[in-house]
Design an enzyme around this catalytic site. Structure first.
Site, PDB file in Angstrom:
ATOM      1  N   ARG A   1       6.749 -13.092  -5.351  1.00  0.00           N
ATOM      2  CA  ARG A   1       6.129 -12.879  -6.711  1.00  0.00           C
ATOM      3  C   ARG A   1       7.380 -12.235  -7.475  1.00  0.00           C
ATOM      4  O   ARG A   1       7.190 -11.920  -8.832  1.00  0.00           O
ATOM      5  CB  ARG A   1       5.066 -11.973  -6.562  1.00  0.00           C
ATOM      6  CG  ARG A   1       3.928 -12.367  -5.583  1.00  0.00           C
ATOM      7  CD  ARG A   1       2.931 -13.419  -6.283  1.00  0.00           C
ATOM      8  NE  ARG A   1       1.813 -13.770  -5.384  1.00  0.00           N
ATOM      9  CZ  ARG A   1       0.731 -13.403  -5.474  1.00  0.00           C
ATOM     10  NH1 ARG A   1       0.075 -12.474  -6.081  1.00  0.00           N
ATOM     11  NH2 ARG A   1      -0.406 -13.988  -4.566  1.00  0.00           N
ATOM     12  N   SER A   2       8.407 -11.791  -6.988  1.00  0.00           N
ATOM     13  CA  SER A   2       9.329 -10.991  -7.674  1.00  0.00           C
ATOM     14  C   SER A   2       9.908 -12.058  -8.897  1.00  0.00           C
ATOM     15  O   SER A   2      10.074 -11.322  -9.809  1.00  0.00           O
ATOM     16  CB  SER A   2      10.578 -10.907  -6.607  1.00  0.00           C
ATOM     17  OG  SER A   2      10.291  -9.874  -5.893  1.00  0.00           O
TER      18      SER A   2
ATOM     19  N   THR B   1      14.815  -9.796   1.200  1.00  0.00           N
ATOM     20  CA  THR B   1      13.661  -9.739   1.959  1.00  0.00           C
ATOM     21  C   THR B   1      13.723 -10.393   3.148  1.00  0.00           C
ATOM     22  O   THR B   1      14.850 -10.843   3.584  1.00  0.00           O
ATOM     23  CB  THR B   1      12.246 -10.490   0.892  1.00  0.00           C
ATOM     24  OG1 THR B   1      10.850 -10.303   1.516  1.00  0.00           O
ATOM     25  CG2 THR B   1      12.487 -11.777   0.656  1.00  0.00           C
TER      26      THR B   1
ATOM     27  N   LYS C   1      16.786  -8.375   5.474  1.00  0.00           N
ATOM     28  CA  LYS C   1      16.646  -6.774   5.067  1.00  0.00           C
ATOM     29  C   LYS C   1      17.618  -5.998   6.221  1.00  0.00           C
ATOM     30  O   LYS C   1      17.983  -4.863   5.517  1.00  0.00           O
ATOM     31  CB  LYS C   1      15.328  -6.311   5.090  1.00  0.00           C
ATOM     32  CG  LYS C   1      14.522  -6.947   3.841  1.00  0.00           C
ATOM     33  CD  LYS C   1      13.214  -6.507   3.924  1.00  0.00           C
ATOM     34  CE  LYS C   1      13.093  -5.304   3.191  1.00  0.00           C
ATOM     35  NZ  LYS C   1      11.590  -4.968   2.702  1.00  0.00           N
TER      36      LYS C   1
ATOM     37  N   ASP D   1      11.361   0.620  -0.845  1.00  0.00           N
ATOM     38  CA  ASP D   1      10.264   0.411  -0.496  1.00  0.00           C
ATOM     39  C   ASP D   1       9.437   1.555  -0.364  1.00  0.00           C
ATOM     40  O   ASP D   1       8.244   1.733  -0.797  1.00  0.00           O
ATOM     41  CB  ASP D   1      10.124  -0.211   0.825  1.00  0.00           C
ATOM     42  CG  ASP D   1      10.264  -1.709   0.782  1.00  0.00           C
ATOM     43  OD1 ASP D   1      10.183  -2.430  -0.546  1.00  0.00           O
ATOM     44  OD2 ASP D   1      10.822  -2.465   1.636  1.00  0.00           O
TER      45      ASP D   1
ATOM     46  N   ARG E   1       3.773  -0.731  22.195  1.00  0.00           N
ATOM     47  CA  ARG E   1       4.012   0.637  21.995  1.00  0.00           C
ATOM     48  C   ARG E   1       5.208   1.149  21.779  1.00  0.00           C
ATOM     49  O   ARG E   1       5.776   2.104  21.059  1.00  0.00           O
ATOM     50  CB  ARG E   1       3.399   1.363  23.170  1.00  0.00           C
ATOM     51  CG  ARG E   1       3.308   2.865  23.247  1.00  0.00           C
ATOM     52  CD  ARG E   1       2.719   3.636  24.216  1.00  0.00           C
ATOM     53  NE  ARG E   1       2.955   5.067  24.189  1.00  0.00           N
ATOM     54  CZ  ARG E   1       2.125   6.331  23.902  1.00  0.00           C
ATOM     55  NH1 ARG E   1       0.881   5.909  23.813  1.00  0.00           N
ATOM     56  NH2 ARG E   1       2.475   7.336  24.024  1.00  0.00           N
TER      57      ARG E   1
ATOM     58  N   TYR F   1      -0.890  -7.569  -0.145  1.00  0.00           N
ATOM     59  CA  TYR F   1      -1.886  -7.603  -1.301  1.00  0.00           C
ATOM     60  C   TYR F   1      -2.201  -9.103  -1.368  1.00  0.00           C
ATOM     61  O   TYR F   1      -2.787  -9.663  -2.446  1.00  0.00           O
ATOM     62  CB  TYR F   1      -0.727  -7.352  -2.505  1.00  0.00           C
ATOM     63  CG  TYR F   1       0.732  -8.031  -2.592  1.00  0.00           C
ATOM     64  CD1 TYR F   1       0.595  -9.359  -3.160  1.00  0.00           C
ATOM     65  CD2 TYR F   1       1.440  -7.419  -1.741  1.00  0.00           C
ATOM     66  CE1 TYR F   1       1.750  -9.875  -3.288  1.00  0.00           C
ATOM     67  CE2 TYR F   1       2.942  -7.969  -1.915  1.00  0.00           C
ATOM     68  CZ  TYR F   1       3.119  -9.139  -2.578  1.00  0.00           C
ATOM     69  OH  TYR F   1       4.198  -9.955  -2.636  1.00  0.00           O
TER      70      TYR F   1
ATOM     71  N   GLY G   1      -2.116  -2.892  -2.050  1.00  0.00           N
ATOM     72  CA  GLY G   1      -0.669  -3.093  -1.940  1.00  0.00           C
ATOM     73  C   GLY G   1       0.225  -3.455  -2.974  1.00  0.00           C
ATOM     74  O   GLY G   1       1.314  -3.680  -2.922  1.00  0.00           O
TER      75      GLY G   1
END
Length: 279
Positions: A21-22, A67, A71, A108, A161, A225, A246
């Protein structure tokens, strides 16, 4: 012959990238502020990343967002890395400096906090512990930001974990690790609850952790989102929590890069949200 200034270019580097969407977001801001510039999706394979980063500034690029899956890799390729990007272990914003150096930052966490402050202005991070689901790259940005704004304790659960245990060694004693099978117990007395996993995202498995222990008035947020209101947020709202979706994190994390590249601090408002949702 007159000397024409170069039109500044920026973009988002990832693979795949067509879903991003950027470009819609930055395109909206460029138009709003009447800036001669362009922001484009850049699908660059891992093997070509180093070469591409050397070429982009020569082509008129002033910076880029980064992205998945690049990253972490860009940190090794950058010349200058901010402290927060180093702590998080990932960068999402690159600035191609005039001296030829590549500057890497991570916005972020700042975007995450700005979203909460905008949509839940009464949120007090110091009011109690935060329960965080997930221990991926986004979780690292969220945990670093929560510690920075004074959250007294971070309760962390991840399906694997060992990944959560790394957080304790990297972020210190404020982080306590909980087994995924008992993750619902982390909500007892928590003031802030964050889902950083892809659970509940369109096309992904459901978020199945029971929210029975969620107290009314708790702040619950999801960094997903799509959909805008995840099942996690629907259930949290039914339990009396204040919920924040989000999308605002995406919008706010983009603002510092836009300002550095194009010289204008963009406003994140309802019109911005609509422009990105319509993309």
């Amino acid at each position: 012959m007159t000397d024409h200034p170069r039109i500044p270019l920026a973009g988002v580097i990832g693979s795949p990238i067509a879903h991003s969407r950027s470009p819609a977001l930055h395109g909206f801001w460029l138009k709003r502020y009447g800036i001669k510039g362009h922001y484009v999706p850049l699908d660059i394979a891992q093997a070509d990343l180093a070469e591409a980063l050397r070429m982009l500034p020569k082509m008129g690029f002033v910076g880029a967002n980064v992205t998945i899956p690049h990253k972490e890799t860009v940190l090794r390729l950058a010349d200058v890395v901010t402290d927060r990007a180093a702590l998080i272990g990932a960068a999402n914003t690159l600035i191609f400096r005039k001296d030829g150096k590549i500057h890497a930052d991570n916005t972020d966490g700042a975007g995450f906090i700005a979203n909460l402050r905008q949509h839940a202005p009464n949120w007090n991070p110091q009011a109690g512990p935060a329960a965080v689901f997930g221990a991926g790259g986004a979780a690292r940005a969220v945990v670093a930001a929560l510690i920075e704004v004074g959250v007294p304790e971070i309760r962390l659960a991840n399906r694997t974990r060992t990944r959560a245990e790394v957080f304790r060694s990297d972020f210190g004693a404020k982080v306590t690790v909980h087994d995924w099978i008992h993750a619902g117990d982390m909500l007892e007395g928590a003031a802030t609850v964050v889902n950083t996993t892809a659970l509940g995202m369109t096309g992904k498995p459901d978020f199945r952790i029971p929210l029975d222990a969620l107290a009314p008035g708790t702040l619950a947020t999801d960094i997903v989102y799509t959909p805008l209101k995840t099942q996690f947020l629907i259930e949290a709202e039914e339990a009396g929590a204040t919920v924040v979706d989000g999308l605002g994190m995406l919008l706010h994390q983009a603002a510092p890069g836009f300002e550095r590249w194009f010289g204008q601090r963009p406003e994140v408002d309802e019109a911005t949200r609509k422009a990105v949702l319509g993309a």
